[in-house]
Design a protein around this motif. Structure first.
Motif, PDB file in Angstrom:
ATOM      1  N   GLY A   1      12.940   2.463   2.610  1.00  0.00           N
ATOM      2  CA  GLY A   1      13.308   3.786   2.111  1.00  0.00           C
ATOM      3  C   GLY A   1      13.945   3.720   0.737  1.00  0.00           C
ATOM      4  N   SER A   2      14.820   2.751   0.533  1.00  0.00           N
ATOM      5  CA  SER A   2      15.461   2.572  -0.762  1.00  0.00           C
ATOM      6  C   SER A   2      14.427   2.225  -1.838  1.00  0.00           C
ATOM      7  N   PHE A   3      13.517   1.317  -1.506  1.00  0.00           N
ATOM      8  CA  PHE A   3      12.492   0.924  -2.473  1.00  0.00           C
ATOM      9  C   PHE A   3      11.623   2.116  -2.857  1.00  0.00           C
ATOM     10  N   THR A   4      11.132   2.859  -1.875  1.00  0.00           N
ATOM     11  CA  THR A   4      10.229   3.964  -2.189  1.00  0.00           C
ATOM     12  C   THR A   4      10.948   5.061  -2.983  1.00  0.00           C
ATOM     13  N   ALA A   5      12.206   5.309  -2.678  1.00  0.00           N
ATOM     14  CA  ALA A   5      12.967   6.303  -3.446  1.00  0.00           C
ATOM     15  C   ALA A   5      13.144   5.845  -4.894  1.00  0.00           C
ATOM     16  N   GLN A   6      13.472   4.581  -5.061  1.00  0.00           N
ATOM     17  CA  GLN A   6      13.642   4.055  -6.418  1.00  0.00           C
ATOM     18  C   GLN A   6      12.322   4.049  -7.177  1.00  0.00           C
ATOM     19  N   ALA A   7      11.232   3.722  -6.490  1.00  0.00           N
ATOM     20  CA  ALA A   7       9.916   3.717  -7.141  1.00  0.00           C
ATOM     21  C   ALA A   7       9.561   5.131  -7.590  1.00  0.00           C
TER      22      ALA A   7
ATOM     23  N   SER B   1       2.480   1.082  -5.818  1.00  0.00           N
ATOM     24  CA  SER B   1       1.594   1.545  -4.736  1.00  0.00           C
ATOM     25  C   SER B   1       1.061   0.370  -3.919  1.00  0.00           C
ATOM     26  N   ALA B   2       0.622  -0.682  -4.596  1.00  0.00           N
ATOM     27  CA  ALA B   2       0.081  -1.846  -3.902  1.00  0.00           C
ATOM     28  C   ALA B   2       1.163  -2.545  -3.084  1.00  0.00           C
ATOM     29  N   PHE B   3       2.378  -2.635  -3.634  1.00  0.00           N
ATOM     30  CA  PHE B   3       3.472  -3.254  -2.895  1.00  0.00           C
ATOM     31  C   PHE B   3       3.782  -2.440  -1.644  1.00  0.00           C
ATOM     32  N   ILE B   4       3.891  -1.126  -1.805  1.00  0.00           N
ATOM     33  CA  ILE B   4       4.194  -0.250  -0.672  1.00  0.00           C
ATOM     34  C   ILE B   4       3.108  -0.365   0.398  1.00  0.00           C
ATOM     35  N   GLU B   5       1.848  -0.355  -0.029  1.00  0.00           N
ATOM     36  CA  GLU B   5       0.740  -0.459   0.924  1.00  0.00           C
ATOM     37  C   GLU B   5       0.782  -1.787   1.681  1.00  0.00           C
ATOM     38  N   SER B   6       1.020  -2.873   0.981  1.00  0.00           N
ATOM     39  CA  SER B   6       1.077  -4.195   1.630  1.00  0.00           C
ATOM     40  C   SER B   6       2.265  -4.302   2.581  1.00  0.00           C
ATOM     41  N   ALA B   7       3.411  -3.797   2.146  1.00  0.00           N
ATOM     42  CA  ALA B   7       4.599  -3.839   3.009  1.00  0.00           C
ATOM     43  C   ALA B   7       4.379  -2.993   4.255  1.00  0.00           C
ATOM     44  N   GLN B   8       3.747  -1.839   4.092  1.00  0.00           N
ATOM     45  CA  GLN B   8       3.471  -0.974   5.244  1.00  0.00           C
ATOM     46  C   GLN B   8       2.495  -1.647   6.205  1.00  0.00           C
ATOM     47  N   GLU B   9       1.486  -2.346   5.663  1.00  0.00           N
ATOM     48  CA  GLU B   9       0.543  -3.087   6.517  1.00  0.00           C
ATOM     49  C   GLU B   9       1.283  -4.159   7.326  1.00  0.00           C
TER      50      GLU B   9
ATOM     51  N   GLN C   1      -0.089 -13.154  12.200  1.00  0.00           N
ATOM     52  CA  GLN C   1      -0.823 -13.657  11.041  1.00  0.00           C
ATOM     53  C   GLN C   1      -1.158 -12.521  10.082  1.00  0.00           C
ATOM     54  N   ALA C   2      -1.540 -11.376  10.615  1.00  0.00           N
ATOM     55  CA  ALA C   2      -1.820 -10.208   9.765  1.00  0.00           C
ATOM     56  C   ALA C   2      -0.550  -9.794   9.013  1.00  0.00           C
ATOM     57  N   ALA C   3       0.592  -9.832   9.688  1.00  0.00           N
ATOM     58  CA  ALA C   3       1.857  -9.494   9.034  1.00  0.00           C
ATOM     59  C   ALA C   3       2.175 -10.495   7.935  1.00  0.00           C
ATOM     60  N   ARG C   4       2.028 -11.770   8.220  1.00  0.00           N
ATOM     61  CA  ARG C   4       2.297 -12.805   7.200  1.00  0.00           C
ATOM     62  C   ARG C   4       1.377 -12.647   5.993  1.00  0.00           C
ATOM     63  N   SER C   5       0.117 -12.356   6.260  1.00  0.00           N
ATOM     64  CA  SER C   5      -0.839 -12.176   5.176  1.00  0.00           C
ATOM     65  C   SER C   5      -0.449 -10.979   4.300  1.00  0.00           C
ATOM     66  N   ALA C   6      -0.090  -9.876   4.934  1.00  0.00           N
ATOM     67  CA  ALA C   6       0.319  -8.690   4.181  1.00  0.00           C
ATOM     68  C   ALA C   6       1.618  -8.944   3.411  1.00  0.00           C
ATOM     69  N   ILE C   7       2.521  -9.703   4.001  1.00  0.00           N
ATOM     70  CA  ILE C   7       3.758 -10.067   3.291  1.00  0.00           C
ATOM     71  C   ILE C   7       3.416 -10.918   2.070  1.00  0.00           C
ATOM     72  N   GLY C   8       2.471 -11.833   2.222  1.00  0.00           N
ATOM     73  CA  GLY C   8       2.035 -12.643   1.086  1.00  0.00           C
ATOM     74  C   GLY C   8       1.468 -11.789  -0.032  1.00  0.00           C
ATOM     75  N   THR C   9       0.675 -10.801   0.327  1.00  0.00           N
ATOM     76  CA  THR C   9       0.112  -9.879  -0.669  1.00  0.00           C
ATOM     77  C   THR C   9       1.229  -9.082  -1.339  1.00  0.00           C
ATOM     78  N   ALA C  10       2.174  -8.599  -0.538  1.00  0.00           N
ATOM     79  CA  ALA C  10       3.301  -7.851  -1.099  1.00  0.00           C
ATOM     80  C   ALA C  10       4.119  -8.736  -2.042  1.00  0.00           C
ATOM     81  N   ALA C  11       4.275 -10.000  -1.699  1.00  0.00           N
ATOM     82  CA  ALA C  11       5.027 -10.924  -2.559  1.00  0.00           C
ATOM     83  C   ALA C  11       4.322 -11.110  -3.904  1.00  0.00           C
ATOM     84  N   LYS C  12       2.997 -11.122  -3.890  1.00  0.00           N
ATOM     85  CA  LYS C  12       2.259 -11.221  -5.157  1.00  0.00           C
ATOM     86  C   LYS C  12       2.507  -9.983  -6.019  1.00  0.00           C
ATOM     87  N   TRP C  13       2.524  -8.817  -5.390  1.00  0.00           N
ATOM     88  CA  TRP C  13       2.804  -7.596  -6.146  1.00  0.00           C
ATOM     89  C   TRP C  13       4.257  -7.568  -6.588  1.00  0.00           C
ATOM     90  N   GLN C  14       5.141  -8.161  -5.803  1.00  0.00           N
ATOM     91  CA  GLN C  14       6.539  -8.210  -6.194  1.00  0.00           C
ATOM     92  C   GLN C  14       6.692  -9.007  -7.487  1.00  0.00           C
TER      93      GLN C  14
END
Length: 167
Positions: A150-156, A31-39, A75-88
């Protein structure tokens, strides 16, 4: 009940509890990864809108305001990508491996989209239309995002439902 029966019952209860705990951790990480990637994706969409407006700035002040807005969205995109990478990183531990690999593809798609804005930034400093490069790649970048996300969310969803992810 015999000693072995009680011992088996305790082991089975412990295994069920462990599976439940792992599932809860996975759901949180997914959920956190999906939320960060969507942001990140939302910020990139906003950046694309601003980038399209760069060419229509009526004066230097408006151009600078648009450029500043573009940089803020990036910058907001980079920050959200960084957060998603932590969840990854947590997904790598929690598994399954196929889902962790899929999350990597999502991050690659987002990072490619961010890097496509480099031509716009360079164009601003060189006074050329860097937005044309982004326009040329926009469909490809959006399709890459849609496919990988789409592939990630289906697999999740499949993994949360108890299924295993193929590699």
């Amino acid at each position: 009940m015999t000693y072995f029966g009680v011992r088996h019952q305790a082991a089975a209860a412990s295994a069920r509890e462990h599976r439940r705990d792992v599932r809860t951790e996975r759901v949180e990480a997914y959920s956190a990864f999906i939320e960060s990637a969507q942001e990140a994706h939302d910020a990139l969409i906003e950046a694309s809108v601003v980038a399209q407006d760069l060419g229509s700035a009526s004066d230097e002040t408006e151009l600078l305001e648009d450029a500043e807005s573009l940089l803020e969205h990036l910058q907001a995109a980079r920050s959200a990508i960084g957060t998603a990478a932590k969840w990854q990183a947590k997904l790598l531990v929690l598994g399954p491996l196929g889902l962790a690999e899929s999350s990597h593809n999502v991050l690659q798609a987002l990072r490619a989209h961010v890097s496509a804005f480099g031509g716009i930034i360079t164009g601003l400093t060189d006074r050329v239309d860097g937005a044309s490069y982004l326009r040329e790649r926009e469909d490809e970048l959006r399709q890459s995002w849609a496919d990988t996300f789409g592939s990630f969310t289906a697999q999740a969803a499949h993994a949360v439902g108890g299924g295993e992810i193929s590699q």
